[in-house]
Design an enzyme around this catalytic site. Structure first.
Site, mmCIF file in Angstrom:
data_model
loop_
_atom_site.group_PDB
_atom_site.id
_atom_site.type_symbol
_atom_site.label_atom_id
_atom_site.label_comp_id
_atom_site.label_asym_id
_atom_site.label_seq_id
_atom_site.Cartn_x
_atom_site.Cartn_y
_atom_site.Cartn_z
ATOM 1 N N ARG A 21 0.825 -1.216 0.000
ATOM 2 C CA ARG A 21 0.000 0.000 0.000
ATOM 3 C C ARG A 21 0.855 1.261 0.000
ATOM 4 N NH1 ARG A 21 -1.162 0.976 6.244
ATOM 5 N NH2 ARG A 21 0.231 -0.608 7.038
ATOM 6 N N SER A 48 -4.291 5.082 6.817
ATOM 7 C CA SER A 48 -3.923 3.663 6.706
ATOM 8 C C SER A 48 -3.928 3.181 5.259
ATOM 9 C CB SER A 48 -4.833 2.795 7.568
ATOM 10 O OG SER A 48 -6.164 2.899 7.148
ATOM 11 N N GLU A 69 -19.339 3.416 1.888
ATOM 12 C CA GLU A 69 -18.646 2.899 0.701
ATOM 13 C C GLU A 69 -19.519 2.922 -0.541
ATOM 14 O OE1 GLU A 69 -18.829 1.272 3.646
ATOM 15 O OE2 GLU A 69 -16.813 1.703 4.378
#
Lengths: 332, 289
Positions: A21, A48, A69
């Site tokens: 990531r 994150s 979402e």
């Protein structure tokens, strides 16, 4: 013959370790500098998921969506309609876990160039347990027409993939992992959407991996040398569209295939390779990954061991496979 | 774009579009009649008076945007698009047929002038909000407007309220949402299936400016939209009270017409009621002389 430039330090003690990531985070900032149409949306997971770098550099092009979402991807669809290149970012468990229909209708069928980016995919999120271990996303996304599915093998490749999807004008899914994993490639290593790469030539079996599992395959190949087994390793960062030629050529050379992914093998990367081989070159295959069950809490390395996804486990499976299955259609 | 029509002309135009809808649905043999009919005035006002559009240049960068969130009512949109010049009226009869650009639910990539793909309910408001966000914060465009039409039944969807919160937070003042408040959904009346009231209170509490109008009064629709343009610190929602199946007596107020197309006999009866039988052809239907 493989001419892929692996990280020369890969099997040394001081190999660089970085979360995949993190490469996305750097890549997103870089594409933000190149293209002012790039915008980033995040569902309350900005740091994150590594979108923080982009937010600091381009606060006016960062959109906080909150924990919603469905709204994340549909607002992104609207931004794409307005000519933007939206990166809609969350954890894989929630996007595409919760919002698959919106992705199908407003992004894939609607053919809008939204980049659905999902961090914390796979078993390696560890202690959070089964609810947060997204294992079905490769299957969910690769059945969508128009959708491109990319699972980078390390942070450097994730950075390159981020740049590539920002430029292709198509709906894309980019799957990322949380844990630090070895950097297998170099800045000079190739990455192109739709291409697979032979990392190591072999004659007895083709080990095909996507995401960080490719590293485990390289470990397995080293162990297998001592057993007298010469394994080819193929890295397949683009699950859709598959690089049919590279995969079939390798299978034709070795006559046996093993696939590895940090996901459900049913419908996942292993499913994709099985379909390809079934259609064009039926070949004995074993699929490493999650075998139609949910994960559970544990340290990431413990879970890799428990679910038999480490290089050591894979080497054992290969040894048994090679000793019991004849090679098919091997070119002499 | 052509000269704007006067209110009386628009009211007649809405009736013409209803006629098209009946003919299209009869020819298709399936489709959603009630919502398609009751949106006639709103769609007419938008396409023939309110929106800046250029049917000959559907991707004109300064155009206003229209999104139909409840995609099942798209026959009325197709009828308006044909009438205003996006494509030939002849094509209307291909609705829902194999190979048509007029899919049962709208698909952007097939038909220039459609801005999005919809059908599964609850996503249009978010898409409209995304576009409106771009106009307001990324493009420095103060003159474009995004219009989205939602059914009232689709307010059951959580995605709508996520979008309502988002648009409220960012004060998306170039976003204008219509709610087609016809009080029906497939399983019956909205207040029996899943009560929506207090609708005004709900939207206000999400930070929206709420306007309530008669959704069949063209002048009210135009006036309401004009008002939204003067509200620059909030998104606006126009709750348009409508009669499901409006214009055809035996269809009005009846949730059974939500997802049903008229057969030939019913279409003939509907066309007689609508009183416009000059320039249409429905198989088996005698025209009025």
């Amino acid at each position: 013959m493989s001419n892929y430039q692996l990280n020369p330090e890969l099997f040394s003690d001081n190999v660089a370790m970085e979360p995949i990531r993190a490469g996305f985070g750097k890549g997103l900032k870089a594409v933000g500098e190149i293209n002012d149409k790039v915008v980033a949306l995040c569902a309350d997971l900005t740091d994150s998921t590594q979108v923080g770098l982009f937010r600091e550099s381009f606060p006016e092009r960062f959109i906080e969506i909150g924990i919603s979402e469905q709204n994340l991807v549909t607002v992104a669809s609207g931004l794409a309609m307005a000519g933007k290149v939206p990166f809609a970012v969350a954890y894989a468990a929630f996007s595409p876990g919760r919002n698959w229909e919106q992705i199908k209708t407003t992004i894939a069928l609607n053919d809008q160039p939204v980049k659905v980016v999902a961090s914390h995919a796979g078993i390696s999120v560890g202690p959070d347990g089964a609810t947060h271990q997204m294992l079905e996303d490769i299957a969910l996304m690769r059945v969508l027409p128009n959708m491109i599915v990319i699972v980078p093998g390390d942070s450097i490749e994730a950075e390159k993939a981020t740049r590539a999807i920002s430029e292709n004008g198509k709906p894309c899914y980019l799957r990322l992992a949380r844990e630090k994993t070895p950097v297998i490639s170099t800045v000079e290593s190739p990455f192109e959407i739709g291409k697979a790469y032979v990392l190591r030539d072999g004659t007895d079996i083709s080990l095909m991996g996507t995401g960080a599992m490719t590293y485990q395959l390289l470990v397995a190949a080293n162990i297998l040398v001592e057993k007298g087994i010469n394994a080819e390793v193929v890295h397949v960062p683009t699950v859709k569209p598959l690089d049919n030629d590279t995969i079939l050529d390798s299978a034709r050379r070795t006559g046996r295939v093993l696939t590895a992914e940090e996901a459900q093998t049913t419908g996942g990367f292993g499913g994709a390779v099985s379909e390809l081989l079934g259609n064009h070159l039926p070949t004995p295959i074993i699929r490493v990954g999650m075998q139609d069950r949910f994960g559970e809490s544990g340290a990431p390395l413990e879970l890799f061991d428990y679910f038999e996804m480490t290089g050591e486990h894979i080497a054992k499976k290969v040894e048994e496979f090679v000793n019991n299955k004849p090679q098919y259609h091997r070119e002499q | 774009m052509g000269k704007l029509l006067e209110v009386a002309d628009l009211q007649k135009k809405a009736n013409d579009l209803r006629t098209d809808v009946i003919c299209m649905l009869e020819a298709a043999g399936s489709g959603h009649t009630a919502g398609s009919l009751d949106l006639a005035e709103i769609v007419t006002a938008l396409y023939f008076n309110i929106m800046k559009i250029d049917p000959k240049n559907p991707s004109w960068s300064d155009r206003d945007i229209f999104l139909l969130s409840n995609g099942h009512t798209v026959p009325i949109q197709y009828a308006a698009m044909a009438e205003v010049g996006y494509f030939d009226r002849e094509e209307l009869k291909t609705l829902r047929k194999l190979g048509t650009r007029l899919q049962g639910h709208p698909e952007r990539v097939r038909l220039p002038g459609l801005e999005n793909t919809s059908g599964p309910l609850g996503s249009g408001l978010s898409q409209a909000a995304g576009y409106a966000y771009s106009l307001q914060y990324l493009d420095d465009n103060k003159h474009g407007f995004v219009y989205v039409v939602m059914g009232d039944g689709e307010l059951d969807e959580g995605n709508i309220w996520e979008a309502a919160m988002f648009a409220g937070k960012y004060k998306l003042s170039q976003l204008v949402a219509f709610i087609d408040r016809n009080n029906i959904q497939i399983d019956g009346s909205t207040e029996n299936v899943m009560p929506l009231e207090d609708l005004r209170g709900k939207w206000e509490s999400f930070g929206w400016h709420v306007i309530e109008i008669d959704g069949h009064n063209i002048k009210s629709i135009i006036d309401a939209v004009n008002l939204t343009k003067a509200i620059t610190n909030r998104p606006c929602v126009i709750i348009a009270y409508t009669i499901a199946g409006k214009g055809v007596d035996f269809m009005e107020y009846d949730f059974n017409w939500h997802g049903k197309a008229p057969n030939t006999e019913q279409a003939a009866k509907a066309l007689h009621e609508l009183g416009v039988l000059d320039d249409i052809s429905v198989p088996g239907v005698e025209k009025n002389e």
